[in-house]
Design a protein around this motif. Sequence first.
Motif, PDB file in Angstrom:
ATOM      1  N   ASP A 111       0.809  -1.222   0.000  1.00  0.00           N
ATOM      2  CA  ASP A 111       0.000   0.000   0.000  1.00  0.00           C
ATOM      3  C   ASP A 111       0.840   1.269   0.000  1.00  0.00           C
ATOM      4  N   PRO A 114       3.363   3.559  -5.086  1.00  0.00           N
ATOM      5  CA  PRO A 114       2.419   4.310  -5.924  1.00  0.00           C
ATOM      6  C   PRO A 114       1.769   3.419  -6.982  1.00  0.00           C
ATOM      7  N   PRO A 115       0.639   3.873  -7.525  1.00  0.00           N
ATOM      8  CA  PRO A 115      -0.102   3.065  -8.499  1.00  0.00           C
ATOM      9  C   PRO A 115       0.696   2.719  -9.761  1.00  0.00           C
ATOM     10  N   HIS A 116       1.655   3.534 -10.142  1.00  0.00           N
ATOM     11  CA  HIS A 116       2.416   3.276 -11.372  1.00  0.00           C
ATOM     12  C   HIS A 116       3.586   2.306 -11.172  1.00  0.00           C
ATOM     13  N   THR A 117       3.699   1.711  -9.987  1.00  0.00           N
ATOM     14  CA  THR A 117       4.785   0.765  -9.694  1.00  0.00           C
ATOM     15  C   THR A 117       4.739  -0.424 -10.652  1.00  0.00           C
ATOM     16  N   ARG A 118       5.917  -0.828 -11.102  1.00  0.00           N
ATOM     17  CA  ARG A 118       6.053  -2.055 -11.905  1.00  0.00           C
ATOM     18  C   ARG A 118       6.465  -3.178 -10.953  1.00  0.00           C
ATOM     19  N   TRP A 119       5.622  -4.176 -10.836  1.00  0.00           N
ATOM     20  CA  TRP A 119       5.838  -5.291  -9.928  1.00  0.00           C
ATOM     21  C   TRP A 119       6.444  -6.471 -10.679  1.00  0.00           C
ATOM     22  N   SER A 136       0.826  -5.469 -12.603  1.00  0.00           N
ATOM     23  CA  SER A 136       0.584  -4.083 -12.227  1.00  0.00           C
ATOM     24  C   SER A 136       0.278  -3.932 -10.743  1.00  0.00           C
ATOM     25  N   LYS A 137       0.186  -5.040 -10.030  1.00  0.00           N
ATOM     26  CA  LYS A 137      -0.097  -5.003  -8.586  1.00  0.00           C
ATOM     27  C   LYS A 137       0.702  -6.076  -7.876  1.00  0.00           C
ATOM     28  N   SER A 138       0.761  -5.927  -6.541  1.00  0.00           N
ATOM     29  CA  SER A 138       1.499  -6.893  -5.729  1.00  0.00           C
ATOM     30  C   SER A 138       0.802  -8.230  -5.749  1.00  0.00           C
TER      31      SER A 138
END
Length: 138
Positions: A111, A114-119, A136-138
Motif C-alpha cells: 500500500d 504508488p499506483p504506477h509501480t512495476r511489480w 501491475s499489482k502486488s
Amino acid sequence: MTTLATAEDAHAWGMQLAPTLAAGDVIALCGTLGAGKTQITRGIVAGMQSQAAVTSPTFTLVHEYLDGRLPVFHFDFYRMDSAAEVLGIGWDEFLTEPGLIIVEWADLFPDLLPPHTRWFHIEASADGLRTVTESSKS
C-alpha cells in the motif's frame, strides 16, 4: 515471463531493463530469500552506467547510487516491522526525487507503493531456474 538460469542471467536481465526506465519509476522486486532480487538490482544499476558496488540494503534499509544516468534509490523492506517505520526513513520524500526507486520485498508493504509501480515477481524452482513475471499489482 522471463526465465533466468544463473545469477549472471539475472544481472543481464536487469541491464536490459535499465534503458526502459525513467525518473519517477518505481520497481518492486518480490521473491523469497535468494530469488535474485539483488542480482537484478545490480544489473539495473550497472545498466544506468553506475560504477557503484551494489549490495542488499537489508541492514541499512536504503542505498543511494548517484553516479549513473539516473539516481537510484535501493530499498529493502525485509527488516521493516511496519508501514510507519518505512515512512519514518523518509519514504515519501524519496518518491518525489527525480530518480529511480527499486524496492526489494515490496510486497511486505504494497500500500506504500504508488499506483504506477512495476511489480516483478521472481519464483525459484527446484532446478535453480528463476521465473520473472511482471504485473501491475502486488
